[in-house]
Design an enzyme around this catalytic site. Structure first.
Site, short mmCIF file in Angstrom:
data_model
loop_
_atom_site.label_atom_id
_atom_site.label_comp_id
_atom_site.label_asym_id
_atom_site.label_seq_id
_atom_site.Cartn_x
_atom_site.Cartn_y
_atom_site.Cartn_z
CB SER A 203 -7.78 7.48 0.40
OG SER A 203 -7.95 6.81 1.63
NE ARG A 204 -8.13 4.51 -7.05
CZ ARG A 204 -9.24 3.90 -7.46
NH1 ARG A 204 -9.64 2.80 -6.83
NH2 ARG A 204 -9.93 4.36 -8.47
CB ALA A 205 -6.06 0.04 0.00
CB ILE A 206 -1.79 3.57 1.57
CG1 ILE A 206 -2.58 4.84 1.21
CG2 ILE A 206 -0.30 3.80 1.36
CD1 ILE A 206 -2.22 6.05 2.05
CB SER A 208 -5.79 -1.58 4.22
OG SER A 208 -6.57 -0.93 3.23
CG ASP A 265 0.51 6.08 12.53
OD1 ASP A 265 0.07 4.96 12.25
OD2 ASP A 265 0.03 7.14 12.08
#
Lengths: 504, 504
Positions: A203-206, A208, A265
């Site tokens: 995935s792309r960074a959310i 980070s 989380d």
């Protein structure tokens, strides 16, 4: 039923479908609509209605009476040209919401119930509020192991799956929270060079400063369709692509978009999220890296073990054999934080340069070794040596270059952020701690990953000595505003703890 | 810090603060904002920032780079003219969100924690998602009696309070769910005529076809400021006003706006909601009417008792003496459903007309009698007779007329919906059931309470016999679209159950 003409409204409401109705519109008055009612949008021919939340507008320039203004998300989902007539009505609450109420009242749900909830979520029948209610209902106190399994299965079943036609398809996942931890871009070439199938979608960074997809994009095209992926993987045994084009566990992305603002989380949701994506991606063997440390996502060994047990329980029941390794998470891995800087680290390791970051090289070899041991013919403990040979012989570099060619080498000129500044040690002494969260934050403010050349370059790691005034790290930014914000953040909290020592 | 110019965007986002930023805006790129981030809006001089959720816009006609587009709600809260420069930054999560996480994890919270949560909520620091998380965390399985008390207190303390300077201030609340149940408009004149202080503030309908405020508005102005209220009550001993101008338990309205889409109605939240409003309104004695029935809000005697215990527990500890009566809720009270039709019923009872709906008269006398018994000088059981005397003698009518004059008689011409249609019995027989929910729904579709002359007029009640073709009820609407929707709903589900009998 009166119809409304579609009108595209250029507002990004981020994963929540929103439509706009003018307050003077007859339909508004008669249906008893009120802002934030959920409505269904029906196309002329029968089909799946699109569910959206209603906002009321008083400016005909945004949406006029007789029109249905639709946000960008809705426009994509409806896939109809502006001006198309549609009908709207009150959305009936999703049938599965009753199961959510049961969950809130402390009951355990069945697989069928999780499946219906997932179906309704993926069809956009759930508002963010309802998703929040579902997530909180599942929070730690009431989420049995079997329920994690049911939810994981449901998240796989309500999306697409990739199939590779082989019994040994390996994958890797790092729980995260450690900046610069780009081991994947080393592991895939090593493992693929050995001949193991590792079709890595990331995935792309959310939150980070760089995700694997963002960093790989510095070197090659990552935006590949499932068919292209298949061809590349057939030739090369591996790839490093963005996972967004295959519809893998789409409920996961929707849940995450609500979990994140809530800072939720829970282990159950984490396991369901990770394993659903991996199973949907077609993996049969998975290595999970849980970095441990005071500023990592998982902070105690006990929490890491509990997570491991849950991964094992669910993985075993989904034909996904997995291994969990608990690694060190007390400081960033490598030196670069941000797409280009991390790519530099990765290439230095692949090229076996003497100035390559040793911690990144070592960790990648350890993890690659464990993955190689998924191969029945590799002895336990041998994996590391095989991985090292592949790396030192240059075969990993050659494989990476082949993957880059196959995906499409990036020919756009990229450069490090032209605005840069070295942050220096406030005193002489020994570096006792580097705050992962603060370093990641500074890198993001500097513009990573949006600006590929932005980020932070660490010159010193924990355990090393510095003199007062010596550079600890350099901030790179492409734009003045980012530059200023990042510098300000570093001024407020340098992110490094330097303890004075009597002797060097 | 760079500033943005305020720009009013005419979008009603209903109790959620939303602001709009153009995607090309420098601030957007540099701050790492993303749609649905929460941000704080700071005015030039120090003050309370306004919290809002961010949507990203790509149409400069809505919001241009350098501007901060603000929804109607935000515009009201900021109270600054368009063009004013403001600064924005990431909103730090509200400090009290940690307590919400504790609650989700099954812990009981202290008064201080509930107070901080309420404070943050009333200052708009909570997004809808976070409020949903809080509500679900408090759901039945984990909401101790003391916690209901703490939450109620916090909801009072984070708003304004009305004080009346007397030790005996009475109020009444009906749990609801029964259309046409307009006893308040009879009880207040009766009780005020006796000399008891009953400063009744009520809400407008949220989901029902008419609230007390909507119905009273047919006769008089209800939109009064606290000072006006005080004067009227001083002269008349009672009033029937809309409660929206005094900031009574504002957290309640915010919680309700999230509970409703979630269809959440836990006893704890219900008690906190009702009692916080009454305590804030200055009541010292409260009569609570819980209608019981298969389609009422409370469906079993056991649930009603449990609710009663909780009311008593919290009320006793907040200097609010209360009495709970459990009444019949199996069919609508009176004949009219909708503001004008219900007003007609009320006036018929006050005028002691022979065609006045007897069930409404009786219920009002029963409840007024119980309230009169809050007076130390009234013997237990005597209240009903005193109430009946006041009604039959015309003193209640005179008091109502005086209250109407004092609040400001409504001089606008109102008429019943000019479009009307009688729904007839599908067969001959006895009426065994009337569905409260369906009747309320039909009345709303017909346009109530927005259209004061819209609604449903019941000609027959349960237990009565009808011939096939005889009118059961008449639908009134002001607009064709409403008319059609209401008729269609009645066609789909008439709302009446008529059972054939062999003999009449």
């Amino acid at each position: 039923m009166p119809t409304l003409k579609l009108r595209s409204v250029a507002i990004d409401t981020y994963r929540e479908n929103v439509v706009y109705l003018h307050r003077g519109c007859t339909l508004y008055r008669s249906e008893g609509f009120q802002a934030l009612n959920k409505i269904e949008i029906h196309k002329e021919e029968n089909g799946q209605p699109v569910i959206a939340v209603l906002n009321i507008v008083e400016d005909a320039n945004i949406t006029a009476p007789g029109e249905l203004g639709i946000s960008e998300q809705v426009f994509e989902q409806l896939n109809l040209p502006p001006g198309t007539p549609v009908t709207v009505k009150h959305a009936t609450p999703p049938a599965s919401i009753e199961a959510v109420h049961d969950k809130i009242n402390g009951e355990a749900l069945s697989y069928e119930q999780y499946f219906r909830i997932s179906q309704d979520i993926v069809e956009n029948r759930y508002s963010k509020i309802e998703i929040a209610a579902f997530l909180v209902g599942c929070a730690e106190t009431g989420f049995e192991r079997d329920e994690v399994l049911y939810l994981t299965r449901s998240m796989v079943e309500t999306g697409d799956r990739l199939e590779w036609g082989e019994s040994l398809v390996v994958d890797k996942h790092c729980i995260g929270g450690i900046p610069g931890n780009r081991t994947t871009m080393l592991i895939v070439p090593i493992v693929a060079a050995h001949g193991m199938l590792m079709p890595k979608t990331s995935s792309r960074a959310i939150t980070s400063p760089a995700g694997t997809a963002d960093t790989m994009e510095v070197l090659a095209n990552v935006d590949l369709q499932p068919e292209e992926l298949r061809n590349i993987v057939q030739q090369q045994r591996g790839c490093l692509a963005w996972g967004g084009n295959a519809r893998l566990a789409p409920v996961d992305d929707i849940l995450i978009s609500v979990e994140r603002p809530l800072s939720m989380d829970s282990p159950g949701q984490m396991v369901a999220s990770i394993l659903s994506k991996k199973v949907a991606a077609g993996a049969t063997r998975l290595l999970i890296d849980i970095p441990l440390g005071p500023t990592a996502k998982v902070r105690t060994h006990r929490d890491a073990l509990r997570l491991r047990k849950l991964f094992e329980y669910v993985g075993d029941r989904m034909q996904l054999e997995l291994e969990v390794v608990i690694t060190g998470g007390s400081q960033p891995i490598g030196r670069g934080i941000g797409p280009m800087l991390e790519t530099r680290d990765v290439m230095q390791v692949l090229e076996c340069r003497p100035d390559a970051p040793m911690d990144l090289r070592e960790k990648a070899l350890q993890l690659a070794g464990r993955i190689l041991e998924f191969d029945a013919d590799v002895r336990g403990g041998e994996g590391y040596h095989i991985a090292r040979d592949i790396l030192d012989s240059g075969r990993a570099l050659a494989k990476m270059e082949a993957i880059i060619e196959a995906q499409g080498k990036n020919t756009r000129p990229l450069q490090l952020g032209r605005l840069h500044h070295a942050i220096t040690a406030p005193r002489s002494g020994k570096i006792t701690m580097i705050d992962n969260l603060q370093m990641a934050s500074i890198a993001r403010l500097a513009g990573a990953p949006l600006d590929k050349g932005a980020g932070v370059d660490l010159h010193k790691k924990t355990g090393e000595h510095v003199e007062m005034g010596e550079p600890l790290y350099t901030i790179y930014a492409a734009f003045p505003a980012n530059y200023e914000f990042a510098l300000e953040a570093a001024r407020q909290d340098i992110g490094y703890t330097v303890k004075e020592t009597d002797s060097k």
